[in-house]
Design a protein around this motif. Structure first.
Motif: not given
Length: 247
Positions: A50-65
């Protein structure tokens, strides 16, 4: 530091109710025993998949370096490794692969050739240093471009005649409550322009200069705007008079 000293440090850092959860553990136990117990009581209950699936869905946010996004990925990936979602040996490759997938700055990824490093991925420290260096290089280039092209300079002032024409055009679209005042302003502006045209024509009676021709054009435009405003005033007054008569 010995295991006994580390255990004492853990016990000294805890407060209730965490101290109540470890009362039955021997003070001579290894630090790993305390950490496992505390993680079981207060840690995440999600398994590695479950944590790996959540990690794979982690994308860069707006205005995030990009460097901040990489740090966020590193924290999420550490939880995945602790829960057995991936092996420790796959940490760097998985981190780099997800960064290339979720970072929207394709120019930075291409400049650093990160997609070509997946077979021999760098460590987290090396990767974050590369990304911060690329960010600084891009920011410096952008500042040089703005300075060279003069994008930071204010826009040039609008010529006097053009500003007056635009101001009068805006006055012609005013609300009915302001029409009487706007008509007076139109007349005043028209008189000023005509006076300026008369002065230029007196100074050069035999020649028709470009400035006098443009002034004549502006004068005609002002007269037309004044006529349109007066016509609109008369029409609205007629409509208002008829409405009052019916009442």
């Amino acid at each position: 530091m010995s295991d006994l000293h580390r255990t004492r440090k853990i016990l000294d850092s805890l407060l209730p109710p965490a101290t109540d959860a470890i009362k039955h553990v021997s003070p001579q136990a290894l630090p790993s025993v305390y950490l496992q117990l505390l993680d079981a009581v207060y840690g995440s209950v999600e398994d590695g998949d479950e944590l790996l699936a959540k990690f794979m869905g982690t994308l860069q946010n707006n205005e995030e370096k990009p460097s901040d996004y990489l740090n966020r990925l590193q924290v999420a990936l550490s939880a995945v490794v602790r829960r057995g979602g991936i092996a420790e040996s796959e940490r760097n490759r998985c981190l780099l692969k997800q960064f290339c997938r979720g970072c929207w700055n394709d120019g930075l990824i291409a400049d650093l050739q990160l997609e070509w490093k997946t077979n021999a991925p760098p460590s987290f420290a090396e990767l974050v240093f590369l990304i911060r260096t690329g960010e600084d290089r891009q920011a410096s280039k952008h500042n040089r471009m703005k300075k060279h092209l003069g994008l930071h300079k204010p826009s040039p002032a609008v010529p006097k005649f053009r500003a007056a024409a635009q101001q009068l055009a805006a006055y012609s679209c005013a609300t009915p409550e302001e029409e009487v005042t706007d008509t007076d302003i139109l007349k005043k502006q028209l008189n000023e322009i005509q006076a300026q045209v008369a002065v230029m024509q007196t100074a050069t009676p035999r020649e028709s200069t470009p400035s006098s021709e443009s002034s004549s054009t502006i004068t005609c435009t002002l007269k037309r705007l004044l006529h349109d405003s007066s016509t609109q005033q008369a029409s609205e007054r007629t409509v208002q008079f008829r409405a009052n008569s019916k009442q």
